[in-house]
Structure formats: C-alpha cells, structure tokens
Design a protein around this motif. Structure first.
Motif, PDB file in Angstrom:
ATOM      1  N   PHE B  92       0.818  -1.221   0.000  1.00 23.45           N
ATOM      2  CA  PHE B  92       0.000   0.000   0.000  1.00 23.45           C
ATOM      3  C   PHE B  92       0.848   1.264   0.000  1.00 23.45           C
ATOM      4  CE2 PHE B  92      -2.991  -3.083   1.941  1.00 23.45           C
ATOM      5  CZ  PHE B  92      -4.113  -2.852   1.160  1.00 23.45           C
ATOM      6  N   GLN B  93       2.145   1.141   0.260  1.00 24.50           N
ATOM      7  CA  GLN B  93       3.012   2.310   0.449  1.00 24.50           C
ATOM      8  C   GLN B  93       2.336   3.347   1.354  1.00 24.50           C
ATOM      9  OE1 GLN B  93       3.930   3.438  -3.705  1.00 24.50           O
ATOM     10  NE2 GLN B  93       5.693   2.082  -3.564  1.00 24.50           N
ATOM     11  N   PRO B  94       1.987   2.954   2.573  1.00 25.29           N
ATOM     12  CA  PRO B  94       1.191   3.841   3.438  1.00 25.29           C
ATOM     13  C   PRO B  94       1.869   5.184   3.712  1.00 25.29           C
ATOM     14  CG  PRO B  94       2.105   1.994   4.691  1.00 25.29           C
ATOM     15  CD  PRO B  94       2.312   1.685   3.247  1.00 25.29           C
ATOM     16  N   LEU B  95       3.217   5.188   3.777  1.00 24.12           N
ATOM     17  CA  LEU B  95       3.906   6.425   4.148  1.00 24.12           C
ATOM     18  C   LEU B  95       3.728   7.515   3.101  1.00 24.12           C
ATOM     19  CD1 LEU B  95       7.206   5.087   5.764  1.00 24.12           C
ATOM     20  CD2 LEU B  95       5.080   5.783   6.862  1.00 24.12           C
ATOM     21  N   SER B  96       3.456   7.140   1.866  1.00 21.74           N
ATOM     22  CA  SER B  96       3.218   8.193   0.867  1.00 21.74           C
ATOM     23  C   SER B  96       1.772   8.176   0.363  1.00 21.74           C
ATOM     24  CB  SER B  96       4.226   8.069  -0.300  1.00 21.74           C
ATOM     25  OG  SER B  96       4.632   6.753  -0.514  1.00 21.74           O
ATOM     26  N   ASN B  97       0.887   7.503   1.090  1.00 22.05           N
ATOM     27  CA  ASN B  97      -0.520   7.422   0.674  1.00 22.05           C
ATOM     28  C   ASN B  97      -1.455   7.635   1.855  1.00 22.05           C
ATOM     29  OD1 ASN B  97      -0.707   6.856  -2.189  1.00 22.05           O
ATOM     30  ND2 ASN B  97       0.310   4.901  -1.754  1.00 22.05           N
ATOM     31  N   LYS B  98      -1.367   8.816   2.453  1.00 22.84           N
ATOM     32  CA  LYS B  98      -2.156   9.068   3.667  1.00 22.84           C
ATOM     33  C   LYS B  98      -3.663   8.913   3.394  1.00 22.84           C
ATOM     34  CE  LYS B  98      -2.615  12.322   7.463  1.00 22.84           C
ATOM     35  NZ  LYS B  98      -2.299  13.672   7.964  1.00 22.84           N
ATOM     36  N   GLN B 256      17.379   5.864  -1.156  1.00 20.97           N
ATOM     37  CA  GLN B 256      16.004   6.276  -0.898  1.00 20.97           C
ATOM     38  C   GLN B 256      15.798   6.461   0.598  1.00 20.97           C
ATOM     39  OE1 GLN B 256      12.934   4.924  -3.488  1.00 20.97           O
ATOM     40  NE2 GLN B 256      14.166   3.195  -4.163  1.00 20.97           N
ATOM     41  N   ILE B 257      14.886   7.361   0.948  1.00 22.22           N
ATOM     42  CA  ILE B 257      14.504   7.553   2.342  1.00 22.22           C
ATOM     43  C   ILE B 257      13.001   7.308   2.415  1.00 22.22           C
ATOM     44  CG2 ILE B 257      14.503   9.147   4.300  1.00 22.22           C
ATOM     45  CD1 ILE B 257      16.680  10.763   2.778  1.00 22.22           C
ATOM     46  N   PRO B 258      12.581   6.300   3.191  1.00 19.22           N
ATOM     47  CA  PRO B 258      11.150   5.936   3.193  1.00 19.22           C
ATOM     48  C   PRO B 258      10.229   7.130   3.446  1.00 19.22           C
ATOM     49  CG  PRO B 258      12.416   4.345   4.477  1.00 19.22           C
ATOM     50  CD  PRO B 258      13.356   5.460   4.127  1.00 19.22           C
ATOM     51  N   GLY B 259       9.220   7.279   2.604  1.00 23.64           N
ATOM     52  CA  GLY B 259       8.215   8.319   2.818  1.00 23.64           C
ATOM     53  C   GLY B 259       8.646   9.716   2.420  1.00 23.64           C
ATOM     54  N   SER B 286      10.943   6.800  -8.992  1.00 26.02           N
ATOM     55  CA  SER B 286       9.538   7.079  -8.667  1.00 26.02           C
ATOM     56  C   SER B 286       9.387   8.091  -7.530  1.00 26.02           C
ATOM     57  CB  SER B 286       8.797   5.793  -8.302  1.00 26.02           C
ATOM     58  OG  SER B 286       9.299   5.271  -7.084  1.00 26.02           O
ATOM     59  N   THR B 287      10.459   8.294  -6.747  1.00 23.87           N
ATOM     60  CA  THR B 287      10.377   9.321  -5.702  1.00 23.87           C
ATOM     61  C   THR B 287      11.274  10.513  -6.058  1.00 23.87           C
ATOM     62  OG1 THR B 287      12.033   8.067  -4.438  1.00 23.87           O
ATOM     63  CG2 THR B 287       9.741   7.788  -3.810  1.00 23.87           C
ATOM     64  N   GLY B 288      11.444  10.752  -7.350  1.00 28.99           N
ATOM     65  CA  GLY B 288      12.163  11.943  -7.801  1.00 28.99           C
ATOM     66  C   GLY B 288      13.541  11.641  -8.348  1.00 28.99           C
ATOM     67  N   GLY B 289      14.117  10.497  -7.960  1.00 29.41           N
ATOM     68  CA  GLY B 289      15.411  10.109  -8.511  1.00 29.41           C
ATOM     69  C   GLY B 289      16.593  10.655  -7.744  1.00 29.41           C
ATOM     70  N   ASN B 290      17.702   9.926  -7.730  1.00 30.51           N
ATOM     71  CA  ASN B 290      18.954  10.420  -7.156  1.00 30.51           C
ATOM     72  C   ASN B 290      19.660  11.321  -8.143  1.00 30.51           C
ATOM     73  OD1 ASN B 290      19.711   7.233  -5.583  1.00 30.51           O
ATOM     74  ND2 ASN B 290      18.628   8.988  -4.733  1.00 30.51           N
ATOM     75  N   CYS B 291      19.267  11.218  -9.420  1.00 32.35           N
ATOM     76  CA  CYS B 291      19.843  12.102 -10.432  1.00 32.35           C
ATOM     77  C   CYS B 291      18.798  13.135 -10.812  1.00 32.35           C
ATOM     78  CB  CYS B 291      20.280  11.286 -11.652  1.00 32.35           C
ATOM     79  SG  CYS B 291      20.794  12.312 -13.036  1.00 32.35           S
ATOM     80  N   GLU B 292      19.260  14.374 -10.885  1.00 32.98           N
ATOM     81  CA  GLU B 292      18.379  15.510 -11.175  1.00 32.98           C
ATOM     82  C   GLU B 292      17.693  15.363 -12.534  1.00 32.98           C
ATOM     83  OE1 GLU B 292      19.769  19.682  -9.468  1.00 32.98           O
ATOM     84  OE2 GLU B 292      20.599  19.262 -11.452  1.00 32.98           O
ATOM     85  N   LEU B 293      18.343  14.682 -13.482  1.00 30.57           N
ATOM     86  CA  LEU B 293      17.828  14.622 -14.852  1.00 30.57           C
ATOM     87  C   LEU B 293      17.007  13.357 -15.127  1.00 30.57           C
ATOM     88  CD1 LEU B 293      20.972  15.913 -16.784  1.00 30.57           C
ATOM     89  CD2 LEU B 293      19.051  17.216 -15.879  1.00 30.57           C
TER      90      LEU B 293
END
Lengths: 378, 378
Positions: B92-98, B256-259, B286-293
């Motif tokens: 459910f990925q609860p931390l990013s799906n309040k 990645q850092i959860p949430g 999916s959470t923005g990427g470690n690379c800016e591009l």
C-alpha cells in the motif's frame, strides 16, 4: 600516403579508427582525413580526432584519399567515382557478394576485406571477425539476461532458493566461447554444442558441459571454420539439440558457415517445447538464423519464447568495439606502410595476400577465388 | 478461509503467488481462488494454478474472498464495494498514501502492507522490500551493461587491452549490495557510497571500494534505514560524489529515504562532467530520482549520458520476482492462519502488528502512525 576514414551509414555505430589509432598511424608518417561526424555514434567528437592529428573533411575528400577505410564499404555509386588503383579497406563479405567482387575487379581497385584475414597466429591481432565476435558473444548474454524473467545466478535467500538459469550455447567459436564465459561469470549453468571436436576442450575449460554428437565431419583444411555435415549427422544433432534446448532457459545461437546459409538447429517444434519465458539470441540472424523462427534485426515472441535476431551486436557497444576494430586496422596497416609512410604491397606476405580481394583487375584471395569462381574455372 | 489472488494491473508483470505457493497454502487448509489470467505476464497459466489446487474465478469472486491478496491494492472504487472486516494484503506504500490509509481506516478493513514488514531477523523471510530490491539491484546492472558502449570486464586480447568499466553505486542497501555483487561478477571495478557507516564493511566484503563522507548522521532508531542529513554533510557529500561520478562509466542509484523524496546526489553539472556514453540507472526514479535529470519510467539521453529511470525493475523479471514475492507472502500468511486454516490474528506478534496498517478503524503500525499522524496527535 593519405588515409581517409569514412563515417559509417546510419544504423552502424562503430567507426573503423578511434583517435588513439589515428595517433599511432600519424607516427608512421601517414596523413589522416576523417569524415566529419565519423565518430559521433561511437561517442567520439571531431575535435578529438583533430587533437590526435587528423584533418576533418567532407565525404568526397575522404573518398579521394589514397587508401579509403571503413567498416562498411562505400556505396556502389561512390565506388564508380573512385579512381583505378585506389586502395579500399572494409568488410566486403566477398563470399556472399560476388557482384561486388566483380565490380571491384573491373574498376581496378586494390581491395582488402577485413573479414578475410587468415586465421593464423600471426594474423590474430588483425582478425576483426574474432574481435567483433568477442563483443557479440558478451553482448548476446547480456541481452539474454536482460530479457529473461529469471535470474542467471543461484540465490540462497531468506525468500527461498533461486536455481541458476540453464544456458545452451550453439557454436563454440569465438562468439560462443565468449558467451559461455559471460554466462558463467553471471552464474548460469552452461552447456555448449559444436560440430568441431576441437571445441570440446575449450568449452570444458570454461566450466561448461560439452554436448557431443558422434560422427561429425571435421575438415582440418577449413582453417578452423565449421564445415557442412552429412544428413545422418544432422538428424542425430537435431534430436540431441532438441532434447537439450527443451531444458534450457536461454539459447545463444552462434553457428555459422562462411558464405552459406546458417544451419537450422532450433526448429519451431523445439521452440514449442521450451518453457515460456525462455530467450533465444540468434547471432546468425543475417544468414537465416540457427532458429527457424528468428527474424533478422527484430525481437519477436513465439510460443512464449523471446527470440532476438541480431548479427551486428558489435555496433551496440561502439566504444570498445571500435577500439578493437581500430587496433586490428592499425596492426594490418603496418604490413602495408613503409618507413616513409608510403604504401608498399608485399605480395609475399601471406596475410596481405589472403586478405586482398582484388588487385589490378584480378581476384587475389585464394579462398575467395576457390569458393566464388570455382565452377567457372573448373 | 478463502484467499483471493488478484491479477495485477497492466504494466505489472508479477503475480503475488505462484502455483508452488498455492500448493503450500492449500496444505495449510485454506482455499484459493485465483483471478483468471493472473499469472499470464509471469509466464504462468490458469491451468497451472488449477493443477496446484486453486479455483479460477472472475475478479468479483476474488474480491469477495476473506483475504484479498495482490501486489497492487484493489482500485479505490473496488475498495468501496468490499465488506468491513475483509482482510487485504498488498503493497500500500502507506507512508506516501495518507488518503488511502484514511480510507482503509474508515472502511474498517484489516490491511497488511507488505512494504511495512519490520526489518528484523525473524521477518527477513517475509521482507518483500528486500527480495524485490535483490531483483532490482541485479537487473539495474544488466540494464547498465546492456546500454553501455563499453565492456564491463577487462580483456587482454590480440586486439589490445580493454580496461574494465568503473561502476559507482549510490546507496548500499539490499539493491545497492546486489548491484555491487553483479557488477563485480561481470568484472567491473566498483565503488559504493552510503550515508550509513555500517555499510562500509559490507561494501568492502564484496570487493568494492567504499567512498566515505565524514560526519554522517546515523540514526540507530531508524531500523537500518537511511535518515535525512545536515546541510554541511550534504555539501561535502555532493563534492565527493561529483568527483567520483565524473570518473565513472556507470552509476547505479539506489538511495532512498522511506516516505520522502529521494536525495539528489547527481546534479546536471555532474552529468555534464561524465564521459559521453556513460550510463545512469536510477532505481529511485519514482520518488524523484537520485539524479536531477532522471525521468520516471523513461530512458533519456542527456549530455551524451543515458539515464534509465525505473523503480519497478522487479516487474521486468516476473518469474523469479514472483517466486520470491510468493515465498514472502506464504511465510507471512503462516503467522495468520491457524491449524484449521482459519484466520487468527495474534496481536502479540510484532511482525503482524507492525505490518498491519489498519484494523477495526484504527492505524496499527506504530511507524505509520508516527510518520503520518504525528502532527495531528502532537
């Protein structure tokens, strides 16, 4: 002497020389003219070629050089504009291009086909078939692994055990051996098949199992190439390969016979017997493929099996493939260049004589002469 | 109890249980109903599920089971049609799906989110984040190697020497360590970076070099996850990564850092300083990427560098990924099923209690409660 380096046609990412090769050649007192953008698809810029000492020019400038060098030969109409006596170095595939050979003869070019380098120890450093097969065998396994729904290596994890993938390699020449080595690196269980009995030891030394069909014709005069086999042998071979293929998750096809259609080793029935999700990479695609269902330059799904037909995987690794190709070219060019940087063709040199397709209106390579013109001279 | 297995939405090739898992569950006295075609994208047929003892049904039949199981949860409108008290198991990925968590609460579902399994030793066999990260780390390296114009391994050939590729792995969690292992298998020279000092030893044990930034915040209470760092640390980290990235042919991003949004470790400037033909595979896409591009779910070319953004590589290896996911599910389900095959929720079990997102209108997981609802309860 001026050497002209052609930009390859679109779809071919390699370039026949890299700046590091240009540097070496300039030290041999030759001049280099490089077609603008020749290295772009191999991640190499015009300015890097310039820094190495080359001039950048247009295609017509390159085509007027004393020696015109590329992987793909100039187009037919370009050939007609060249001058008799110019030297051409490319991969002409003379054994399957009789018309082109006749054209090179009639236009009086000195043409060297790099796929025609003899397979002798001294010629190894000029053997583009070997170096490009090394690239293709490696890349074939990466593509197979990338397209497989399974891991190659075994895993013992908290989420249970994963068994290693079973890889079957057909043809244990340079490409096949490199495929074996790469699949083993990735942890797969590998089997390999070859008609040449000499291959058994090499296959085993890489940690793979040799699938042996008894009764193969082994023609020592073929210079290490595979030769056509009897119908009886082919039937036995077919049955054995079918049996091993059905258990494989991955098949890498590399079996080719120079100047002929590739042998069909994997039939439609074999593919039907494979587990869904299996992957076949067919490096013999351009000569018909070792798999009956292969389509050249395409990825298709048949009976749940992914079949990748690609005979030019070297082009997909253009940096290192060009590096190896360029080194092969430099080693070969050293045979033709004298101390002042002029062309000096020593026909006593077996590598030069065997690699040369046409010179002064004649076919020079005994192999090309035998295979292409034997019916007419008989 | 009846367990219903959902077919995943299009684009997701995995399935939450394979026939081998169905067999195990049926031996535990539960009934299984599998949505028709649930396994197709994972090369598994309905008849294989039937042979294992499951019934094949339509989606509405599966959704009416006592326990509804999938990787992706049912859709919002499907949730509204379910009955209070039904048990749901998904990611459910609860931390990013309040919003979703609030819906699960208000609809009175008992929901277990498999990405919420605690990272304890006993829970390892149920940890889908770990097992899927294993798949992703392996596949990331295969994709990088397949998209690179260079070899990974060193070669000493007749056509000269090829130097091994330099691979930089950012984040040495499960995915990062698997990426290191796979890149090493393929013969690359590997460096890795992680904010967690505990990672150094693991990185080194795999034959890679650890890139160390002094002064990291290491929060032991974070349960082995990475935590947010100070601005000073980030500046030092940025400079060091920039320096190592510029020398790398391949970068695998797994930080990645959860949430939270993924930390940006590779800026546009870093990409510009990389050699043309380099490849970045960004698992944090999916959470923005470690690379800016990075662009999520896309392969882009920027400044001559190929950037592959994909956070769901497990889906591209659906057979073994489903095998591992299914084994995780079976191990977890064993905690909830009594000897008669009925649901038995023992809230004293820390794994069950921590994995449960909602039950009887309440948020159960302390971690979800803290992170999502702390401002309201403060």
């Amino acid at each position: 002497m001026i050497i002209g380096l052609l930009k390859e046609p679109s779809g071919e990412n390699r370039v026949a020389l890299l700046p590091e090769n240009v540097k070496t050649l300039i030290a041999l007192n030759v001049e280099l003219i490089v077609e603008s953008q020749a290295g772009t698809a191999a991640f190499t810029t015009d300015s890097e070629f310039e820094k190495a000492g080359a001039k950048i020019g247009q295609r017509r400038d390159v085509l007027s050089a004393d020696l015109v060098l590329g992987i793909n030969p100039p187009t037919d109409s370009e050939l007609e504009d060249l001058k008799a006596g110019q030297v051409l170095m490319s991969v002409f595939q003379p054994l399957s291009n009789k018309q082109l050979v006749e054209k090179l003869m009639s236009l009086q070019f000195t043409s060297f086909s790099m796929d025609n380098v003899p397979r002798t120890t001294r010629a190894q450093s000029m053997d583009v078939l070997s170096s490009m097969a090394t690239v293709a065998g490696y890349k074939a396994v990466l593509l197979a692994a990338s397209n497989s729904p399974r891991f190659f290596p075994m895993f013992m994890t908290a989420a249970g055990s994963i068994i290693p993938s079973k890889v079957l390699v057909l043809g244990a020449g340079v490409a096949g051996l490199q495929a074996i080595a790469t699949a083993r690196r990735l942890g797969a269980v590998v089997e390999a098949f070859d008609v040449r009995t000499a291959a058994e030891e090499e296959v085993k030394s890489l940690g793979a199992k040799f699938v042996k069909v008894e009764g193969a014709t082994d023609d020592k005069s073929a210079g290490g190439y595979a030769v056509e086999q009897s119908e009886e042998y082919k039937a036995k071979q077919q049955a054995l390969i079918q049996e091993h293929a059905a258990k494989a998750n991955i098949i890498i096809c590399t079996a080719q016979i120079p100047g002929r259609k590739a042998p069909v080793l994997i039939t439609q029935e074999t593919v039907q017997n494979m587990a869904e999700g299996s992957v076949i990479v067919d490096l013999a695609a351009s000569t018909g493929g070792n798999c009956e269902l292969t389509e050249n330059d395409r990825v298709v799904q048949k009976h749940g099996v992914t079949i990748i037909g690609n005979s030019n995987l070297a082009s997909t690794m253009p940096l290192d493939a060009s590096k190896m190709y360029g080194k092969n070219m430099v080693n070969f060019l050293k045979l033709l260049i004298d101390a002042e940087g002029n062309l000096n063709l020593n026909w006593e040199d077996d590598i030069l004589a065997n690699t040369c397709v046409t010179h002064a209106g004649e076919v020079m390579s005994p192999r090309v002469k035998n295979i292409l013109f034997q019916t007419e001279t008989a």
